[in-house]
Design a protein around this motif. Structure first.
Motif, PDB file in Angstrom:
ATOM      1  N   SER A 215     -42.468  26.227   5.765  1.00 15.56           N
ATOM      2  CA  SER A 215     -41.627  25.460   4.835  1.00 15.56           C
ATOM      3  C   SER A 215     -40.524  24.769   5.634  1.00 15.56           C
ATOM      4  O   SER A 215     -40.345  25.047   6.831  1.00 15.56           O
ATOM      5  CB  SER A 215     -40.994  26.409   3.816  1.00 15.56           C
ATOM      6  OG  SER A 215     -39.928  27.129   4.427  1.00 15.56           O
ATOM      7  N   THR A 216     -39.753  23.934   4.972  1.00 17.63           N
ATOM      8  CA  THR A 216     -38.687  23.225   5.710  1.00 17.63           C
ATOM      9  C   THR A 216     -37.707  24.239   6.323  1.00 17.63           C
ATOM     10  O   THR A 216     -37.232  24.047   7.428  1.00 17.63           O
ATOM     11  CB  THR A 216     -37.963  22.204   4.812  1.00 17.63           C
ATOM     12  OG1 THR A 216     -37.465  22.854   3.640  1.00 17.63           O
ATOM     13  CG2 THR A 216     -38.881  21.072   4.414  1.00 17.63           C
ATOM     14  N   LYS A 217     -37.424  25.334   5.606  1.00 16.66           N
ATOM     15  CA  LYS A 217     -36.515  26.345   6.172  1.00 16.66           C
ATOM     16  C   LYS A 217     -37.164  27.026   7.383  1.00 16.66           C
ATOM     17  O   LYS A 217     -36.524  27.272   8.395  1.00 16.66           O
ATOM     18  CB  LYS A 217     -36.162  27.404   5.122  1.00 16.66           C
ATOM     19  CG  LYS A 217     -35.302  28.520   5.688  1.00 16.66           C
ATOM     20  CD  LYS A 217     -35.201  29.719   4.766  1.00 16.66           C
ATOM     21  CE  LYS A 217     -34.297  30.802   5.328  1.00 16.66           C
ATOM     22  NZ  LYS A 217     -34.830  31.439   6.534  1.00 16.66           N
ATOM     23  N   GLU A 218     -38.460  27.334   7.246  1.00 19.70           N
ATOM     24  CA  GLU A 218     -39.146  28.016   8.343  1.00 19.70           C
ATOM     25  C   GLU A 218     -39.245  27.110   9.579  1.00 19.70           C
ATOM     26  O   GLU A 218     -39.154  27.584  10.715  1.00 19.70           O
ATOM     27  CB  GLU A 218     -40.522  28.490   7.883  1.00 19.70           C
ATOM     28  CG  GLU A 218     -40.408  29.646   6.889  1.00 19.70           C
ATOM     29  CD  GLU A 218     -41.699  29.936   6.124  1.00 19.70           C
ATOM     30  OE1 GLU A 218     -41.871  31.076   5.699  1.00 19.70           O
ATOM     31  OE2 GLU A 218     -42.521  29.013   5.934  1.00 19.70           O
ATOM     32  N   LEU A 219     -39.408  25.807   9.349  1.00 11.91           N
ATOM     33  CA  LEU A 219     -39.430  24.875  10.486  1.00 11.91           C
ATOM     34  C   LEU A 219     -38.039  24.842  11.136  1.00 11.91           C
ATOM     35  O   LEU A 219     -37.906  24.826  12.364  1.00 11.91           O
ATOM     36  CB  LEU A 219     -39.842  23.468  10.026  1.00 11.91           C
ATOM     37  CG  LEU A 219     -41.262  23.334   9.420  1.00 11.91           C
ATOM     38  CD1 LEU A 219     -41.511  21.905   8.940  1.00 11.91           C
ATOM     39  CD2 LEU A 219     -42.353  23.745  10.414  1.00 11.91           C
ATOM     40  N   ALA A 220     -36.992  24.862  10.306  1.00 10.25           N
ATOM     41  CA  ALA A 220     -35.617  24.873  10.842  1.00 10.25           C
ATOM     42  C   ALA A 220     -35.369  26.172  11.615  1.00 10.25           C
ATOM     43  O   ALA A 220     -34.764  26.154  12.696  1.00 10.25           O
ATOM     44  CB  ALA A 220     -34.610  24.715   9.706  1.00 10.25           C
ATOM     45  N   ASP A 221     -35.857  27.299  11.085  1.00  6.01           N
ATOM     46  CA  ASP A 221     -35.683  28.580  11.794  1.00  6.01           C
ATOM     47  C   ASP A 221     -36.426  28.565  13.131  1.00  6.01           C
ATOM     48  O   ASP A 221     -35.940  29.100  14.129  1.00  6.01           O
ATOM     49  CB  ASP A 221     -36.241  29.744  10.946  1.00  6.01           C
ATOM     50  CG  ASP A 221     -35.358  30.029   9.734  1.00  6.01           C
ATOM     51  OD1 ASP A 221     -34.239  29.491   9.671  1.00  6.01           O
ATOM     52  OD2 ASP A 221     -35.813  30.778   8.846  1.00  6.01           O
ATOM     53  N   PHE A 222     -37.597  27.941  13.156  1.00  5.51           N
ATOM     54  CA  PHE A 222     -38.370  27.841  14.406  1.00  5.51           C
ATOM     55  C   PHE A 222     -37.527  27.102  15.457  1.00  5.51           C
ATOM     56  O   PHE A 222     -37.454  27.489  16.618  1.00  5.51           O
ATOM     57  CB  PHE A 222     -39.679  27.084  14.149  1.00  5.51           C
ATOM     58  CG  PHE A 222     -40.565  26.967  15.357  1.00  5.51           C
ATOM     59  CD1 PHE A 222     -41.591  27.873  15.569  1.00  5.51           C
ATOM     60  CD2 PHE A 222     -40.368  25.944  16.296  1.00  5.51           C
ATOM     61  CE1 PHE A 222     -42.409  27.770  16.697  1.00  5.51           C
ATOM     62  CE2 PHE A 222     -41.171  25.837  17.422  1.00  5.51           C
ATOM     63  CZ  PHE A 222     -42.196  26.757  17.626  1.00  5.51           C
ATOM     64  N   MET A 223     -36.867  26.034  14.994  1.00  5.17           N
ATOM     65  CA  MET A 223     -36.065  25.203  15.915  1.00  5.17           C
ATOM     66  C   MET A 223     -34.838  25.950  16.431  1.00  5.17           C
ATOM     67  O   MET A 223     -34.339  25.658  17.509  1.00  5.17           O
ATOM     68  CB  MET A 223     -35.625  23.937  15.159  1.00  5.17           C
ATOM     69  CG  MET A 223     -35.947  22.604  15.763  1.00  5.17           C
ATOM     70  SD  MET A 223     -37.374  22.420  16.798  1.00  5.17           S
ATOM     71  CE  MET A 223     -36.703  22.604  18.446  1.00  5.17           C
ATOM     72  N   ALA A 224     -34.363  26.938  15.645  1.00  4.42           N
ATOM     73  CA  ALA A 224     -33.212  27.729  16.109  1.00  4.42           C
ATOM     74  C   ALA A 224     -33.612  28.561  17.335  1.00  4.42           C
ATOM     75  O   ALA A 224     -32.791  28.836  18.204  1.00  4.42           O
ATOM     76  CB  ALA A 224     -32.732  28.648  14.983  1.00  4.42           C
ATOM     77  N   ASP A 225     -34.905  28.924  17.410  1.00  2.72           N
ATOM     78  CA  ASP A 225     -35.373  29.821  18.482  1.00  2.72           C
ATOM     79  C   ASP A 225     -36.091  29.096  19.620  1.00  2.72           C
ATOM     80  O   ASP A 225     -36.541  29.733  20.572  1.00  2.72           O
ATOM     81  CB  ASP A 225     -36.363  30.854  17.911  1.00  2.72           C
ATOM     82  CG  ASP A 225     -35.705  31.721  16.854  1.00  2.72           C
ATOM     83  OD1 ASP A 225     -34.480  31.863  16.905  1.00  2.72           O
ATOM     84  OD2 ASP A 225     -36.438  32.242  15.975  1.00  2.72           O
ATOM     85  N   ASN A 226     -36.308  27.792  19.478  1.00  2.00           N
ATOM     86  CA  ASN A 226     -37.067  27.044  20.497  1.00  2.00           C
ATOM     87  C   ASN A 226     -36.317  25.777  20.896  1.00  2.00           C
ATOM     88  O   ASN A 226     -35.546  25.237  20.103  1.00  2.00           O
ATOM     89  CB  ASN A 226     -38.449  26.658  19.933  1.00  2.00           C
ATOM     90  CG  ASN A 226     -39.342  27.875  19.752  1.00  2.00           C
ATOM     91  OD1 ASN A 226     -40.048  28.286  20.653  1.00  2.00           O
ATOM     92  ND2 ASN A 226     -39.286  28.478  18.576  1.00  2.00           N
ATOM     93  N   ASP A 227     -36.572  25.307  22.092  1.00  3.38           N
ATOM     94  CA  ASP A 227     -35.820  24.146  22.594  1.00  3.38           C
ATOM     95  C   ASP A 227     -36.565  22.830  22.448  1.00  3.38           C
ATOM     96  O   ASP A 227     -35.964  21.764  22.547  1.00  3.38           O
ATOM     97  CB  ASP A 227     -35.480  24.347  24.087  1.00  3.38           C
ATOM     98  CG  ASP A 227     -34.415  25.414  24.253  1.00  3.38           C
ATOM     99  OD1 ASP A 227     -33.670  25.639  23.272  1.00  3.38           O
ATOM    100  OD2 ASP A 227     -34.357  26.034  25.326  1.00  3.38           O
TER     101      ASP A 227
END
Ligand code: 13P
Ligand code: SF4
Length: 302
Positions: A215-227
């Motif tokens: 989801s959009t939140k899960e994509l945002a969370d992924f970006m918090a952990d990856n560069d």
């Protein structure tokens, strides 16, 4: 009024009226700045549950504001862009789903939250892109399922749960049309060290080639952990993440993926909507009594 003045005025009126502004991740950065909460469909629905304000101003599309009103019927809910709909939600009509239900009384009907209030009133359980797999996994294993209206999210859930699921013939025109296998192939060549992450509203072919789906939140969370990542969803989320992480490499899978309905909200409209208390969402008791059931079921099962 210029944008800075408008923002000040919105915050002033918001305080005077004890209002709260909820905005979807796809809204523009200006709107995110004046919002109290920014999130995906499920986060915004969940937050609506406990809101004590007199007014909710919803910056998103109609089905989201309707969900907030169903969950919080005693609060006045205003949709900042009164005519912002979701073309995918319009791909399932009450009449067609009623006919299906009458002909297939043994099916469980699962509706994506991106559906009309009338369609929701016919369904057993509602899901969002962040909880669809989890919720379908909890449903009676002996029952067949009709998933409505997004055939792409429905297909994703079917693969992930291994359940017998029939798919309604609907889709999000933005996610379905603007992200292709060729986009993925070309980004893999240009950005070989980037993960490719996509929304489950993309086609099964695109989803199958991605490294992560959410989801959009899960994509945002992924970006918090990856560069580094190439993101396949509406451009608003990509812009939000580029602003949040200026040091990271965040690339849109396609520059064409703009949801015109999500972009109907402007600061001026938020101001006028709140000041004049227009674009109010109203739902008849007759519809509300049935439409709230699948949403309550979602909140319980989640
Ligand atoms: P999310 O629930 O992932 O934010 O998705 C809503 C939507 O409309 C996607 O197109
Ligand atoms: Fe509907 Fe697609 Fe826009 Fe989301 S991006 S609101 S699914 S049209």
């Amino acid at each position: 009024m210029n944008n800075d003045l408008l923002k000040e005025e919105i915050l002033k009126v918001k305080k005077e009226k004890n209002a709260i502004i909820l905005a979807h991740n796809y809204q523009t950065l200006d709107i995110h700045e004046i919002a109290d909460i920014v999130g995906d469909s499920f986060q915004l629905a969940k937050i609506a549950e406990g809101i004590k304000s007199n007014i909710i101003v919803f910056c998103g599309v109609k089905f989201m504001a309707e969900t907030a009103k169903l969950i919080n019927p005693n609060t006045k809910v205003l949709l900042s862009a009164g005519d912002a709909g979701c073309p995918m939600a319009d791909m399932a009509s009450y009449e067609d789903l009623k006919k299906f239900k009458d002909e297939h009384p043994d099916y469980l009907i699962v509706c994506y939250v991106n559906s009309s209030i009338e369609v929701k009133s016919l369904c057993d359980v509602c899901v969002t892109s962040s909880n669809a797999v989890r919720i379908v996994n909890k449903l009676d294993k002996n029952k067949k399922i009709m998933f409505v209206p997004d055939k792409n999210l429905g297909h994703y859930v079917k693969i992930k749960t291994n359940r017998s699921i029939d798919l309604w013939d609907g889709m999000c025109p933005i996610h379905h049309l603007f992200f292709t296998i060729d986009d993925i192939k070309s980004k893999r060549i240009t950005y070989p060290d980037h993960k490719i992450i996509v929304h489950p509203e993309c086609t099964p072919e695109v989803v199958a080639l991605a490294d992560f789906v959410g989801s959009t939140k899960e994509l945002a969370d992924f970006m918090a952990d990856n560069d580094k990542a190439v993101i396949g969803t509406e451009l608003g989320l990509v812009e939000m993440l580029i602003q949040k992480y200026p040091q990271k490499s965040i690339i849109p899978l396609s520059n064409k993926a703009i949801c015109q309905n999500m972009k109907k909200t402007s600061l001026n409209e938020v101001f006028e909507t709140l000041k004049n208390e227009i674009n109010e969402i109203t739902i008849s008791d007759e519809i509300a009594i049935n439409a709230i059931k699948p949403i309550k079921m979602m909140l319980e099962l989640n």
